[in-house]
Design a protein around this motif. Structure first.
Motif, mmCIF file in Angstrom:
data_model
loop_
_atom_site.group_PDB
_atom_site.id
_atom_site.type_symbol
_atom_site.label_atom_id
_atom_site.label_comp_id
_atom_site.label_asym_id
_atom_site.label_seq_id
_atom_site.Cartn_x
_atom_site.Cartn_y
_atom_site.Cartn_z
ATOM 1 N N GLY A 185 23.403 4.317 -17.795
ATOM 2 C CA GLY A 185 24.458 5.021 -18.510
ATOM 3 C C GLY A 185 24.856 6.350 -17.901
ATOM 4 N N LEU A 186 24.176 6.789 -16.852
ATOM 5 C CA LEU A 186 24.544 8.023 -16.168
ATOM 6 C C LEU A 186 25.662 7.756 -15.170
ATOM 7 N N GLU A 187 26.413 8.791 -14.843
ATOM 8 C CA GLU A 187 27.416 8.662 -13.786
ATOM 9 C C GLU A 187 26.692 8.466 -12.454
ATOM 10 N N PRO A 188 26.973 7.411 -11.709
ATOM 11 C CA PRO A 188 26.292 7.189 -10.422
ATOM 12 C C PRO A 188 26.391 8.382 -9.480
ATOM 13 N N SER A 189 27.513 9.096 -9.540
ATOM 14 C CA SER A 189 27.681 10.244 -8.642
ATOM 15 C C SER A 189 26.755 11.400 -9.006
ATOM 16 N N ASP A 190 26.188 11.363 -10.210
ATOM 17 C CA ASP A 190 25.272 12.417 -10.644
ATOM 18 C C ASP A 190 23.811 12.068 -10.367
ATOM 19 N N VAL A 191 23.572 10.925 -9.766
ATOM 20 C CA VAL A 191 22.220 10.523 -9.383
ATOM 21 C C VAL A 191 22.151 10.538 -7.856
ATOM 22 N N VAL A 192 21.436 11.499 -7.315
ATOM 23 C CA VAL A 192 21.391 11.718 -5.866
ATOM 24 C C VAL A 192 19.989 11.404 -5.359
ATOM 25 N N MET A 193 19.871 10.301 -4.623
ATOM 26 C CA MET A 193 18.566 9.923 -4.073
ATOM 27 C C MET A 193 18.484 10.336 -2.613
ATOM 28 N N PHE A 194 17.327 10.829 -2.226
ATOM 29 C CA PHE A 194 17.113 11.210 -0.841
ATOM 30 C C PHE A 194 15.661 10.932 -0.471
ATOM 31 N N GLU A 195 15.409 10.916 0.831
ATOM 32 C CA GLU A 195 14.121 10.435 1.328
ATOM 33 C C GLU A 195 13.333 11.558 1.995
ATOM 34 N N GLN A 196 12.051 11.639 1.667
ATOM 35 C CA GLN A 196 11.195 12.608 2.318
ATOM 36 C C GLN A 196 10.684 12.052 3.639
ATOM 37 N N ARG A 197 10.136 12.920 4.470
ATOM 38 C CA ARG A 197 9.634 12.498 5.770
ATOM 39 C C ARG A 197 8.340 11.704 5.651
ATOM 40 N N MET A 198 8.119 10.891 6.661
ATOM 41 C CA MET A 198 6.859 10.156 6.793
ATOM 42 C C MET A 198 6.115 10.710 8.005
ATOM 43 N N ILE A 199 4.789 10.804 7.898
ATOM 44 C CA ILE A 199 3.985 11.293 9.014
ATOM 45 C C ILE A 199 2.850 10.311 9.279
ATOM 46 N N PRO A 200 2.326 10.273 10.508
ATOM 47 C CA PRO A 200 1.296 9.297 10.852
ATOM 48 C C PRO A 200 -0.029 9.557 10.139
ATOM 49 N N ALA A 201 -0.683 8.472 9.722
ATOM 50 C CA ALA A 201 -2.063 8.561 9.246
ATOM 51 C C ALA A 201 -2.976 8.655 10.467
ATOM 52 N N VAL A 202 -4.065 9.395 10.335
ATOM 53 C CA VAL A 202 -4.953 9.683 11.461
ATOM 54 C C VAL A 202 -6.371 9.244 11.115
ATOM 55 N N SER A 203 -7.066 8.653 12.092
ATOM 56 C CA SER A 203 -8.457 8.247 11.869
ATOM 57 C C SER A 203 -9.362 9.477 11.836
ATOM 58 N N LEU A 204 -10.580 9.291 11.381
ATOM 59 C CA LEU A 204 -11.504 10.414 11.241
ATOM 60 C C LEU A 204 -11.852 11.047 12.580
ATOM 61 N N ASP A 205 -11.627 10.299 13.679
ATOM 62 C CA ASP A 205 -11.892 10.869 15.005
ATOM 63 C C ASP A 205 -10.616 11.357 15.699
ATOM 64 N N GLY A 206 -9.530 11.496 14.910
ATOM 65 C CA GLY A 206 -8.328 12.124 15.442
ATOM 66 C C GLY A 206 -7.372 11.204 16.172
ATOM 67 N N LYS A 207 -7.389 9.917 15.882
ATOM 68 C CA LYS A 207 -6.480 8.973 16.518
ATOM 69 C C LYS A 207 -5.479 8.431 15.496
ATOM 70 N N VAL A 208 -4.231 8.254 15.948
ATOM 71 C CA VAL A 208 -3.226 7.641 15.096
ATOM 72 C C VAL A 208 -3.682 6.235 14.717
ATOM 73 N N VAL A 209 -3.518 5.885 13.444
ATOM 74 C CA VAL A 209 -3.938 4.566 12.957
ATOM 75 C C VAL A 209 -2.806 3.568 13.166
ATOM 76 N N LEU A 210 -3.135 2.425 13.757
ATOM 77 C CA LEU A 210 -2.177 1.333 13.910
ATOM 78 C C LEU A 210 -2.263 0.422 12.694
ATOM 79 N N GLN A 211 -1.168 0.318 11.963
ATOM 80 C CA GLN A 211 -1.115 -0.564 10.792
ATOM 81 C C GLN A 211 -1.025 -2.022 11.224
ATOM 82 N N SER A 212 -0.304 -2.259 12.309
ATOM 83 C CA SER A 212 -0.203 -3.588 12.914
ATOM 84 C C SER A 212 -0.047 -3.371 14.416
ATOM 85 N N LYS A 213 0.084 -4.424 15.154
ATOM 86 C CA LYS A 213 0.178 -4.295 16.600
ATOM 87 C C LYS A 213 1.411 -3.512 17.038
#
Length: 500
Positions: A185-213
């Motif tokens: 029931g709200l005016e669509p123009s009054d609902v503003v969606m935006f996206e926050q940044r994503m950053i890499p997950a890191v292993s306990l020994d300081g390496k970027v984690v690969l989620q898949s190949k």
């Protein structure tokens, strides 16, 4: 698109060459997509990010007890301790600002409902209310009602824009959900969606984690990622264009949140605050919530894990907890303050460590779901900007009226769909009783006694936000009426009662 040679060299410099270990096994389509994903990363800053994450995870917890002081009483307003006239003045100021379309609400909705056992955004969750409404619908209808109330009081035609910060995980399902439900029931123009940044997950020994190949494990940068996202998505410019000067910022999971609360807005505006926080009195010293206080003279939220038990248990002359101002992630900011934070202070925000169970692929390319934390996700917190405020205020509210978070699946000890549902139904029953209604025990045929404040209410009373925002306007509908045990007061039923 960057070349493979360029990406390989930059990953080697960052000490993260393992990211491409499965490159020979990827299809051309997977390779293209992977290179495009890597292009979005700050590869040159990747070494610093990973090293900082590993150092932070290994560092001992800060103990801030010796530096802590409570927020001065002169900076704290209170619903419970203020007289009716003071509350009325604050409310009128809030409605004045709302009626002039100077108030917006900003929802922090970047997290998934993983702990609830669902894969969709928390705002789409139905806690089992008689109406079947989701958190998103309840909040949308509260915005509609506060606009109606402001217009009725001030003869205006106001708008309260709803800014919704999502993440890579929640943006698309949230957009689709709102479209499917015609924006509630709200005016669509009054609902503003935006996206926050994503950053890499890191292993306990300081390496970027690969989620898949062909994909790095990524995570939202915490609700403190708001300040960067406001700039990245030109949201501050949108606020300025609309004339929005004051923002009510909150988390999606609180079923009792008062959207654009005029009393809170009015209190903050009347005090000339650039930054404010709603707080509730801690239920007990060991309650696992952060405390709004001062550290070395600077306002901040100290997490419960950073306070020793003896400090948490300290009491004042009246027996009250000294550090009782529990943070509920419910804030007031001026747009000017948000602009200043984004321009000057965003890079100074503290990075917090969250140890998580991050699915990954092992050296043989097999998918692994860890049973204990194996990764580090670095997060910024929305409240860490309190330190940059020139005029901070706190506003104490009643827990059972304004705070019941939804965090865990049923079966957990607290903050479940059942506790959230019961909190709302108990509140609505209190509203009905205050309006002069009584509830009939359908089995016994006698009036039900008043229920405890929050526990499972004997009467399942739900009142639509479109009928009442916070208990107002019910006397004309319910005074002197005997209501059934299960009672749903929606707009249709309200019109029927008015016609009687």
């Amino acid at each position: 698109m960057p070349s493979l040679e360029d990406v390989t060299l930059r990953l080697e410099r960052a000490g993260q060459s393992h990211v491409l270990q499965f490159w020979p096994e990827l299809s051309e389509e997977e390779r293209t997509r992977f290179l495009l994903d890597l292009e979005q990363l700050d590869l040159d800053g990747l070494r610093d990010h990973c090293q900082a994450a590993a150092r932070a995870a290994a560092a001992p917890l800060d103990r801030l007890d010796q530096l802590m002081d409570p927020v001065p009483e002169r900076l704290i307003g209170s619903v419970r301790k203020s007289d009716e006239e003071t509350l009325r003045v604050w409310e009128e100021e809030g409605f004045c600002q709302i009626s002039e379309s100077r108030v917006g609400v900003l929802l922090l909705a970047g997290g998934q409902g993983t702990r609830l056992g669902v894969k969709y955004p928390k705002g789409m969750y139905d806690v089992g209310l008689p109406s079947g409404k989701t958190l998103y619908q309840i909040q949308a209808e509260r915005i509609r009602k506060i606009q109606q109330l402001a217009d009725a009081k001030r003869g205006s035609n106001c708008r309260v824009p709803w800014y919704i910060m999502t993440s890579e995980f929640t943006l698309e399902p949230t957009e689709n959900f709102f479209k499917e439900n015609r924006y509630f029931g709200l005016e669509p123009s009054d609902v503003v969606m935006f996206e926050q940044r994503m950053i890499p997950a890191v292993s306990l020994d300081g390496k970027v984690v690969l989620q898949s190949k062909e994909k790095i494990a990524m995570a939202p940068d915490g609700n403190g990622g708001l300040y960067r996202a406001l700039v990245d998505n030109k949201v501050l410019q949108d606020m300025e264009r609309r004339g929005v000067e004051f923002l009510h910022v909150y988390c999606v999971d609180n079923i009792l949140v008062k959207m654009a609360d005029p009393v809170f807005i009015g209190f903050c505006v009347s005090k000339g605050a650039d930054c404010g926080a709603k707080v509730v009195e801690k239920a007990c010293p060991a309650e696992p919530v952060g405390v709004v206080c001062r550290v070395g003279g600077v306002t901040q939220v100290v997490e419960y894990s950073e306070i020793q038990a003896e400090t948490a248990e300290r009491r004042g002359p009246g027996g009250e907890l000294v550090y009782r101002a529990g943070n509920i992630c419910n804030h007031f900011f001026t747009r000017a303050f948000l602009q200043e934070v984004a321009e000057k202070f965003e890079g100074q925000l503290k990075q917090h460590v969250a140890l998580k169970k991050v699915p990954f692929v092992d050296e043989c390319g097999n998918q692994v779901k860890p049973t204990k934390p194996n990764g580090i996700k670095m997060e910024k917190f929305v409240f860490d900007v309190f330190a940059f405020s020139r005029n901070f205020v706190a506003f104490e509210v009643v827990r059972e009226d304004e705070f019941s978070p939804l965090k865990n699946a049923d079966g957990a000890a607290e903050d479940t769909p059942t506790t959230a549902r019961n909190a709302l139904l108990a509140q609505h029953r209190r509203w009905a009783l205050a309006a002069g209604a009584t509830f009939l025990d359908d089995e016994e045929g006698s009036a039900l006694p008043p229920a405890p404040r929050v526990t499972s209410p004997a009467a399942q009373c739900e009142i639509s936000p479109l009928v009442s925002y916070f208990g107002e306007g019910l006397e004309q509908l319910l005074k002197g009426r005997t209501l059934p045990t299960n009672f749903l007061l929606d707009e249709k039923r309200a019109k029927e009662l008015q016609a009687l």
